[in-house]
Design a protein around this motif. Structure first.
Motif, PDB file in Angstrom:
ATOM      1  N   THR A 245      42.833 114.396  50.794  1.00 24.09           N
ATOM      2  CA  THR A 245      42.414 114.430  52.090  1.00 24.09           C
ATOM      3  C   THR A 245      42.980 113.522  53.005  1.00 24.09           C
ATOM      4  N   PHE A 246      43.179 113.930  54.359  1.00 24.00           N
ATOM      5  CA  PHE A 246      43.924 113.170  55.152  1.00 24.00           C
ATOM      6  C   PHE A 246      42.739 112.653  56.287  1.00 24.00           C
ATOM      7  N   HIS A 247      42.756 111.568  56.747  1.00 20.14           N
ATOM      8  CA  HIS A 247      42.097 111.066  57.871  1.00 20.14           C
ATOM      9  C   HIS A 247      42.593 109.894  58.343  1.00 20.14           C
ATOM     10  N   SER A 248      42.250 109.250  59.629  1.00 23.61           N
ATOM     11  CA  SER A 248      42.790 108.309  60.060  1.00 23.61           C
ATOM     12  C   SER A 248      42.274 106.905  60.097  1.00 23.61           C
ATOM     13  N   ALA A 249      41.120 106.712  59.214  1.00 18.92           N
ATOM     14  CA  ALA A 249      40.551 105.530  59.047  1.00 18.92           C
ATOM     15  C   ALA A 249      41.251 104.518  58.022  1.00 18.92           C
ATOM     16  N   GLN A 250      41.135 103.201  58.711  1.00 15.45           N
ATOM     17  CA  GLN A 250      41.920 102.293  57.749  1.00 15.45           C
ATOM     18  C   GLN A 250      41.033 101.833  56.917  1.00 15.45           C
ATOM     19  N   ALA A 251      41.520 101.372  55.567  1.00 11.40           N
ATOM     20  CA  ALA A 251      40.940 101.167  54.366  1.00 11.40           C
ATOM     21  C   ALA A 251      40.300  99.663  54.611  1.00 11.40           C
ATOM     22  N   GLN A 252      38.847  99.726  54.775  1.00 10.00           N
ATOM     23  CA  GLN A 252      38.080  98.570  54.939  1.00 10.00           C
ATOM     24  C   GLN A 252      38.335  97.491  54.100  1.00 10.00           C
ATOM     25  N   GLU A 253      38.146  98.099  52.602  1.00 14.47           N
ATOM     26  CA  GLU A 253      38.333  97.061  51.497  1.00 14.47           C
ATOM     27  C   GLU A 253      39.573  96.455  51.759  1.00 14.47           C
ATOM     28  N   LEU A 254      40.753  96.943  51.852  1.00 20.75           N
ATOM     29  CA  LEU A 254      41.967  96.202  52.167  1.00 20.75           C
ATOM     30  C   LEU A 254      41.918  95.079  53.079  1.00 20.75           C
ATOM     31  N   GLU A 255      41.247  95.580  54.490  1.00 19.77           N
ATOM     32  CA  GLU A 255      41.194  94.365  55.328  1.00 19.77           C
ATOM     33  C   GLU A 255      40.371  93.229  54.853  1.00 19.77           C
ATOM     34  N   ILE A 256      39.355  93.581  54.261  1.00 13.36           N
ATOM     35  CA  ILE A 256      38.208  92.356  53.534  1.00 13.36           C
ATOM     36  C   ILE A 256      39.321  91.578  52.519  1.00 13.36           C
ATOM     37  N   TYR A 257      40.130  92.152  51.820  1.00 14.17           N
ATOM     38  CA  TYR A 257      40.791  91.284  50.699  1.00 14.17           C
ATOM     39  C   TYR A 257      41.913  90.525  51.527  1.00 14.17           C
ATOM     40  N   GLN A 258      42.577  91.351  52.634  1.00 12.93           N
ATOM     41  CA  GLN A 258      43.457  90.313  53.533  1.00 12.93           C
ATOM     42  C   GLN A 258      43.029  89.328  54.158  1.00 12.93           C
ATOM     43  N   ASN A 259      41.743  89.519  54.717  1.00 11.46           N
ATOM     44  CA  ASN A 259      41.211  88.196  55.466  1.00 11.46           C
ATOM     45  C   ASN A 259      40.798  87.059  54.258  1.00 11.46           C
ATOM     46  N   ARG A 260      40.382  87.498  53.188  1.00  6.26           N
ATOM     47  CA  ARG A 260      39.893  86.658  52.041  1.00  6.26           C
ATOM     48  C   ARG A 260      41.355  85.703  51.809  1.00  6.26           C
ATOM     49  N   ALA A 261      42.347  86.586  51.688  1.00  7.70           N
ATOM     50  CA  ALA A 261      43.443  85.716  51.163  1.00  7.70           C
ATOM     51  C   ALA A 261      44.102  84.766  52.376  1.00  7.70           C
ATOM     52  N   LEU A 262      43.995  85.216  53.639  1.00  4.14           N
ATOM     53  CA  LEU A 262      44.502  84.486  54.679  1.00  4.14           C
ATOM     54  C   LEU A 262      43.297  83.059  54.742  1.00  4.14           C
ATOM     55  N   GLU A 263      42.313  83.172  54.277  1.00  2.00           N
ATOM     56  CA  GLU A 263      41.431  82.214  54.102  1.00  2.00           C
ATOM     57  C   GLU A 263      41.296  81.241  53.117  1.00  2.00           C
ATOM     58  N   HIS A 264      41.842  81.640  51.837  1.00  2.00           N
ATOM     59  CA  HIS A 264      41.959  80.816  50.837  1.00  2.00           C
ATOM     60  C   HIS A 264      43.184  80.820  50.153  1.00  2.00           C
ATOM     61  N   ASN A 265      44.224  81.470  50.537  1.00  2.00           N
ATOM     62  CA  ASN A 265      45.813  81.240  50.025  1.00  2.00           C
ATOM     63  C   ASN A 265      46.189  79.920  50.193  1.00  2.00           C
ATOM     64  N   PRO A 266      46.694  79.347  48.909  1.00  6.43           N
ATOM     65  CA  PRO A 266      47.276  77.881  49.258  1.00  6.43           C
ATOM     66  C   PRO A 266      48.379  77.686  50.115  1.00  6.43           C
ATOM     67  N   SER A 267      49.125  78.685  49.897  1.00  7.11           N
ATOM     68  CA  SER A 267      50.455  78.545  50.784  1.00  7.11           C
ATOM     69  C   SER A 267      50.014  78.603  52.385  1.00  7.11           C
ATOM     70  N   ILE A 268      49.057  79.545  52.856  1.00 10.14           N
ATOM     71  CA  ILE A 268      48.532  79.299  54.145  1.00 10.14           C
ATOM     72  C   ILE A 268      47.973  78.199  54.667  1.00 10.14           C
ATOM     73  N   GLN A 269      47.212  77.795  53.572  1.00 12.03           N
ATOM     74  CA  GLN A 269      46.504  76.415  53.793  1.00 12.03           C
ATOM     75  C   GLN A 269      47.448  75.169  54.046  1.00 12.03           C
ATOM     76  N   ALA A 270      48.639  75.294  53.433  1.00 11.78           N
ATOM     77  CA  ALA A 270      49.533  74.283  53.543  1.00 11.78           C
ATOM     78  C   ALA A 270      50.239  74.537  54.785  1.00 11.78           C
ATOM     79  N   LEU A 271      50.626  75.572  55.257  1.00 14.05           N
ATOM     80  CA  LEU A 271      51.163  75.802  56.490  1.00 14.05           C
ATOM     81  C   LEU A 271      50.094  75.206  57.737  1.00 14.05           C
ATOM     82  N   ARG A 272      48.869  75.604  57.559  1.00 15.90           N
ATOM     83  CA  ARG A 272      47.978  75.061  58.737  1.00 15.90           C
ATOM     84  C   ARG A 272      48.183  73.663  58.560  1.00 15.90           C
ATOM     85  N   SER A 273      48.200  72.854  57.473  1.00 15.88           N
ATOM     86  CA  SER A 273      48.126  71.445  57.516  1.00 15.88           C
ATOM     87  C   SER A 273      49.504  71.015  58.299  1.00 15.88           C
TER      88      SER A 273
END
Length: 427
Positions: free
Chosen positions: A35-63
């Protein structure tokens, strides 16, 4: 829902390979498609946001950004204030008395605007660290997306295999019925069972791959506990492909612009630091009162204000720094041009691969329709008792390959689309 692709109508249902079957005179196997539709995967966005919040490489760069910001405060200072204390072992005699000790204080002051120039340079380095953080964020989002779509592919393939195993069980039941009436041999039943076993083996191997990817996915999210990863069961290829962003705004290019800005600020600071420096100070000399005579200002202490200048007469150092800055600017211009060429090539290649995945998907849809027609013919032969189970295995293998190719085409399209989103930035 009916969709029309390349003038061919298909009934499309995503990720639901349901089987409707009748075991009597007729058996119909209904293949489900996408099936085709234009909605973006909400689950993926949730995982991306969680990675941005907790990933150690991102935390190191914030420091790193925080450290760069703190360096702005570090630059808002004057050179160290100098204090001096001297005691005269051999007291020099003056008309008003003997000098006992000497106190002094000195403060050097940089040229006008130097401190602000240092703040500007430190601020430009903050911009560099921030753009490095943004690049890392975009790369992490891309990596999370790629693993996510790989998980989608494996889980969909696993479901396809299960549906084909069920289908083979239906065919095996048909073959057993044919054996009972003498219209098929037991060898054909065994071949169908062996084909089932092969698909079961593939399912187990897929499960092992899924477990490995789930571990990789959890590590991207820096999750200490095992996550229950929910992959969207409906992915949608939009009808129209477009580029929403602008390649020239990509952070990897912006980083060179920020570097150039920091070098310009560095050169401004270098010019100011090559200017004279001046200082102010105060000397205090303690004088002992004379006892052998009475004179005006007897024992009066000495207070002497001081002004000093520091002139860089031998300034080869500053000329060398200026030359280095010029060379760095040339180097950055060349590297930026090279990076732009590389990004343009990557974008064009990715766009072509994304379009190729769509073409593959449409082709597999058409092929699956033809395979379904062939299956219908086989089922009609079963009604007349003339079914050839060799043909059954052949068409089942073809259908399985087509279904797998469909899943791969969907995964490829979304993976390439994620790369396009990484390479382009919205205005």
């Amino acid at each position: 829902m009916n969709l029309k692709i390349n003038n061919i109508d298909f009934q499309v249902v995503l990720s639901n390979y349901s089987i409707q079957k009748w075991i009597s005179l007729i058996l119909i196997f209904h293949f489900s498609l996408f099936t085709f539709h234009s909605a973006q995967a909400q689950e993926l966005e949730i995982y991306q946001n969680r990675a941005l919040e907790h990933n150690p490489s991102i935390q190191a760069l914030r420091s790193s950004v925080g450290i760069a910001e703190e360096k702005i405060n570090e630059t808002n200072t004057l050179p160290d204030t100098e204090f001096g204390l001297g005691y005269f072992v051999s007291e020099p005699e003056t008309r008003t008395g003997a000098q006992k000790l000497r106190l002094s204080v000195r403060q050097m002051i940089p040229w006008f605007g130097t401190i602000q120039s240092r703040r500007d340079y430190a601020g430009s380095m903050v911009n560099v660290e921030e753009i490095n953080l943004e690049i890392a964020r975009r790369k992490l989002n891309l990596e999370v997306s790629q693993v996510y779509f790989q998980l989608y592919e494996l889980q969909e393939k696993k479901e396809v295999l299960q549906q084909n195993i069920d289908l083979l069980e239906v065919y095996r039941t048909m073959a057993l019925n044919s054996v009972e009436v003498g219209k098929a041999s037991a060898v054909e039943v065994l071949r169908l069972k062996m084909r089932q076993n092969e698909l079961i083996e593939k399912m187990r191997n897929l499960q092992l791959q899924i477990e490995s990817l789930e571990t990789q996915f959890s590590n991207l999210l820096n999750s200490e506990e095992k996550l229950e990863i929910k992959v969207q069961d409906t992915l949608v290829i939009p009808f129209e492909e477009s580029i929403d962003g602008n390649l020239s705004l990509h952070p990897e290019l912006q980083r060179y612009d920020r570097f150039s800005e920091s070098i310009l600020r560095s050169e401004e600071l270098n010019q100011l630091e090559s200017s004279p420096k001046f200082g102010v100070g105060l000397d205090y000399v303690s004088v002992q009162e004379r006892l052998d005579m009475m004179i005006p200002d007897n024992g009066k202490d000495i207070i002497m204000p001081m002004v000093s200048f520091s002139v860089p007469i031998f300034n080869k150092k500053f000329k060398s720094v200026s030359r280095q800055n010029d060379l760095r600017l040339e180097q950055i211009d060349s590297e930026r041009a090279s990076t732009l060429n590389d990004l343009e090539s990557r974008l064009q290649t990715t766009l072509n691969e994304r379009s190729s995945a769509r073409i593959s998907f449409e082709t597999q849809l058409e092929n699956l329709s033809q395979a379904g027609d062939a299956e219908d013919l086989l089922l009609k032969q079963y009604e007349t008792g003339t079914i050839d189970f060799d043909d059954v295995l052949d068409i089942q293998e073809i259908q399985l390959k087509i279904q797998m190719n469909l899943v791969e085409a969907v995964r490829t399209w979304f993976t390439k689309n994620a790369i396009v989103q990484y390479l382009t930035v919205n205005n």
